[in-house]
Design a protein around this motif. Structure first.
Motif, PDB file in Angstrom:
ATOM      1  N   ASN A   1      -4.704   3.191   3.045  1.00  0.00           N
ATOM      2  CA  ASN A   1      -3.896   3.116   4.071  1.00  0.00           C
ATOM      3  C   ASN A   1      -3.959   1.391   4.601  1.00  0.00           C
ATOM      4  OD1 ASN A   1      -3.656   5.284   3.523  1.00  0.00           O
ATOM      5  ND2 ASN A   1      -4.292   6.070   5.688  1.00  0.00           N
ATOM      6  N   GLU A   2      -5.079   0.587   4.757  1.00  0.00           N
ATOM      7  CA  GLU A   2      -5.075  -0.412   5.295  1.00  0.00           C
ATOM      8  C   GLU A   2      -5.201  -1.766   4.467  1.00  0.00           C
ATOM      9  OE1 GLU A   2      -3.930  -1.256   8.363  1.00  0.00           O
ATOM     10  OE2 GLU A   2      -3.589   0.756   9.157  1.00  0.00           O
TER      11      GLU A   2
ATOM     12  N   THR B   1      -7.297  12.848   0.403  1.00  0.00           N
ATOM     13  CA  THR B   1      -5.832  12.248   0.913  1.00  0.00           C
ATOM     14  C   THR B   1      -5.409  13.182   1.984  1.00  0.00           C
ATOM     15  OG1 THR B   1      -4.768  13.216  -1.041  1.00  0.00           O
ATOM     16  CG2 THR B   1      -5.702  11.131  -1.340  1.00  0.00           C
TER      17      THR B   1
ATOM     18  N   ALA C   1      -9.948   4.057   6.460  1.00  0.00           N
ATOM     19  CA  ALA C   1      -8.320   4.156   6.245  1.00  0.00           C
ATOM     20  C   ALA C   1      -8.271   3.118   5.031  1.00  0.00           C
ATOM     21  CB  ALA C   1      -7.672   2.737   7.532  1.00  0.00           C
TER      22      ALA C   1
ATOM     23  N   LEU D   1       0.879  -1.229   0.141  1.00  0.00           N
ATOM     24  CA  LEU D   1      -0.238   0.374   0.206  1.00  0.00           C
ATOM     25  C   LEU D   1       0.728   1.485  -0.204  1.00  0.00           C
ATOM     26  CD1 LEU D   1      -2.793  -1.289   2.610  1.00  0.00           C
ATOM     27  CD2 LEU D   1      -2.659  -1.333   0.201  1.00  0.00           C
ATOM     28  N   ASN D   2       0.260   2.429  -0.814  1.00  0.00           N
ATOM     29  CA  ASN D   2       0.812   3.586  -0.434  1.00  0.00           C
ATOM     30  C   ASN D   2       0.087   4.594   0.633  1.00  0.00           C
ATOM     31  OD1 ASN D   2       3.126   3.376  -2.642  1.00  0.00           O
ATOM     32  ND2 ASN D   2       1.605   2.797  -4.313  1.00  0.00           N
ATOM     33  N   PRO D   3       0.517   4.716   1.758  1.00  0.00           N
ATOM     34  CA  PRO D   3      -0.908   4.873   2.564  1.00  0.00           C
ATOM     35  C   PRO D   3      -0.324   6.555   2.527  1.00  0.00           C
ATOM     36  CG  PRO D   3       0.777   3.562   3.952  1.00  0.00           C
ATOM     37  CD  PRO D   3       1.254   4.073   2.156  1.00  0.00           C
ATOM     38  N   VAL D   4      -1.904   7.581   2.841  1.00  0.00           N
ATOM     39  CA  VAL D   4      -2.423   9.122   2.139  1.00  0.00           C
ATOM     40  C   VAL D   4      -2.062   9.560   3.606  1.00  0.00           C
ATOM     41  CG1 VAL D   4      -3.220   8.791  -0.342  1.00  0.00           C
ATOM     42  CG2 VAL D   4      -4.727   8.775   2.027  1.00  0.00           C
ATOM     43  N   GLU D   5      -1.822  10.926   3.445  1.00  0.00           N
ATOM     44  CA  GLU D   5      -1.716  11.395   4.799  1.00  0.00           C
ATOM     45  C   GLU D   5      -3.113  11.436   6.051  1.00  0.00           C
ATOM     46  OE1 GLU D   5      -0.790  16.502   6.030  1.00  0.00           O
ATOM     47  OE2 GLU D   5       0.424  15.105   4.353  1.00  0.00           O
ATOM     48  N   SER D   6      -3.350  12.162   5.322  1.00  0.00           N
ATOM     49  CA  SER D   6      -5.164  12.019   6.298  1.00  0.00           C
ATOM     50  C   SER D   6      -6.382  12.403   5.210  1.00  0.00           C
ATOM     51  CB  SER D   6      -4.808  14.202   6.586  1.00  0.00           C
ATOM     52  OG  SER D   6      -4.416  14.506   5.536  1.00  0.00           O
ATOM     53  N   PRO D   7      -6.647  10.816   5.542  1.00  0.00           N
ATOM     54  CA  PRO D   7      -7.808  10.604   4.390  1.00  0.00           C
ATOM     55  C   PRO D   7      -8.875  11.457   5.134  1.00  0.00           C
ATOM     56  CG  PRO D   7      -7.024   8.295   5.515  1.00  0.00           C
ATOM     57  CD  PRO D   7      -6.619   9.761   5.503  1.00  0.00           C
TER      58      PRO D   7
ATOM     59  N   SER E   1      -4.403   4.959  -6.072  1.00  0.00           N
ATOM     60  CA  SER E   1      -4.660   4.909  -4.925  1.00  0.00           C
ATOM     61  C   SER E   1      -2.448   5.065  -4.809  1.00  0.00           C
ATOM     62  CB  SER E   1      -4.539   3.067  -4.546  1.00  0.00           C
ATOM     63  OG  SER E   1      -4.451   2.769  -6.188  1.00  0.00           O
TER      64      SER E   1
END
Length: 486
Positions: A64-65, A158, A59, A26-32, A114
């Motif tokens: 993010n998850e 994101t 998430a 996964l490529n998590p983002v800052e504050s979804p 994503s």
């Protein structure tokens, strides 16, 4: 963590040869932040709406998850882009897995925007908020119109900016589709795989989308024929409502017969077969009037991938495939003609119907009449306000049409009921879509879009609340353009 959201994943695509895809981290983002959730889609998938809106649910929608049971991957595929063959693949999307619904149906759950994948080809793998909301609006409008389509479960922002021509807010769309199998998927395997690989892909496709294949003498000819039927029906439905896909590359053409990849798509206002909205379609390859032809061209590319499976003898395989492909123009035209008859309240068939329809379309083009509103006016029997009104040619056509309806057994009320069921009172007008996107992106005001979605959810209602949404845009010197949003 217990699966409170209701995810029930299977991953049949991940069980195919590994060359068909790339497993992803996964490529998590800052504050979804969740900005749109499609309650009806969530419920049909068997998901808990409250849990989906929780921090844990968002998430997952943001990438993010990983939800329980999912297997994130990017699909490999190729495609003819504006006629040129390229190696492609999911460059900014991932497939989480296949949700098995309470009704035992199977749907792909994918995230668009994503992040980077092995197929990103130098891109950042991200998406801007505007194009993701556009896909949400357009796919839901198409669903309400009764046109097979992928659907949108959610859009999340994101908290990050992405750089295109300017800095834009980032977003991720959760897309739901019967599958993401494309003509381009078959092209990829045919070009870089083995005959055994293409057979595996074809058998998987048959089992998923055409489960009656065992009754066919040749399952691969059956696959080709069924895909031809679905595409002929789909593209006829596009033409009947004035929808222009914009990028009918083979990688954007699904085997399931669903509309997918809403990039520079739009609905036609003024009737003109040469209408093009896409900023990159400078030659008009994917113009409104050319879509049926391109459908046949794409199907021919699909047929080429199946030749080794159809017959061992190459010439016999070509001959059999050509017999199927040659059915496409008539299948398309029959679907279109049947639909046009319904739009004009015609129940039975007369030979001169084709001329009656073509004459109306010719007058619409000559007088620059609005496509949707012309049929809407005929449905309501209120033609005074349309561009054709007052024309002697239209008066003659109108008399012929009324005489045609009188030759039917069905009553005038039945004719208008048929027309109401086939002529939308509203479509996602380009200026209304842009208005909703501007409010959402520039002011973070989603109320304009929510109201638009409410109206588009019942396109055949002919309610008073739809009147404002049926008006055409003011004249402008600049033709409307749409962009891929990549």
């Amino acid at each position: 963590m217990p699966n409170k959201i209701g995810w029930n994943f299977d991953n049949s695509y991940a069980r195919l040869p590994h060359s068909f895809f790339a497993a992803l981290s996964l490529n998590p983002v800052e504050s979804p932040k969740l900005v749109v959730l499609n309650y009806s889609v969530a419920q049909s998938l068997g998901l808990n709406i409250d849990a989906l809106q929780s921090e844990a649910g968002v998430a997952i929608l943001a990438g993010n998850e990983i939800p329980d049971g999912a297997y994130p991957l990017a699909q490999a595929y190729a495609g003819h882009q504006f006629g040129h063959f390229n190696m492609l693949g999911d460059g900014r999307a991932l497939l989480l897995g296949e949700q098995i619904t309470p009704n035992e149906e199977r749907f792909d759950i994918g995230l668009k925007g994503s992040g980077r994948t092995p197929y990103s080809r130098g891109g950042d793998g991200r998406a801007a908020l505007g194009p993701m909301l556009r896909e949400y609006i357009m796919s839901e409008a198409m669903h309400a119109l009764g046109i097979p389509t992928s659907r949108s479960l959610a859009v999340v922002t994101t908290g990050e900016s992405i750089l295109r021509e300017t800095e834009l807010p980032g977003a991720i769309l959760t897309r739901v589709a019967s599958s993401h199998l494309r003509v381009g998927t078959f092209q990829y395997v045919a070009q870089w795989g083995t005959d055994e690989d293409i057979q595996i892909l074809a058998n998987t496709t048959l089992a998923r989308h055409f489960p009656n294949f065992n009754a066919a003498p040749n399952r691969y000819l059956y696959l080709l024929q069924e895909v031809v039927k679905r595409q002929a029906s789909l593209i006829a439905k596009w033409q009947l409502v004035g929808f222009i896909h914009g990028v009918m590359n083979t990688d954007n053409m699904t085997i399931s017969g669903e509309t997918i990849d809403y990039g520079p798509c739009a609905f036609m206002d003024t009737y003109d077969p040469a209408t093009v909205f896409s900023s990159i379609d400078r030659q008009g390859r994917y113009a409104y009037g050319n879509q049926p032809h391109i459908g046949g061209w794409n199907l021919t590319r699909f047929a080429e991938t199946l030749l080794p499976l159809i017959r061992e003898n190459p010439q016999e395989a070509v001959d059999l495939a050509q017999e199927i492909i040659q059915q496409y123009p008539q299948l398309y035209y029959t679907n279109w003609l049947t639909g046009m008859r319904a739009k004009l309240g015609i129940f039975n068939e007369e030979q001169q119907d084709e001329a009656l329809i073509e004459e109306l379309l010719g007058l619409m083009q000559q007088h620059q009449a609005d496509y949707t509103n012309t049929f809407r006016a005929l449905t309501l029997d209120k033609v005074e306000g349309i561009a054709l009104f007052g024309s002697k040619d239209f008066e003659n056509w109108y008399e012929k049409w009324l005489a045609r309806l009188e030759r039917q057994q069905e009553s005038k009320a039945s004719c208008h009921q048929l027309m109401r069921a086939n002529n939308p009172a509203v479509i996602p007008r380009n200026h209304r879509v842009e208005e909703a996107l501007e409010a959402a992106v520039e002011q973070r005001d989603y109320r304009v879009m929510e109201r638009l979605l409410e109206v588009l959810a019942k396109p055949f209602a002919y309610s008073s609340g739809q009147e404002d949404y049926a008006t055409v845009p003011d004249p402008t010197d600049c033709p409307y353009q749409t962009f891929c949003g990549t």
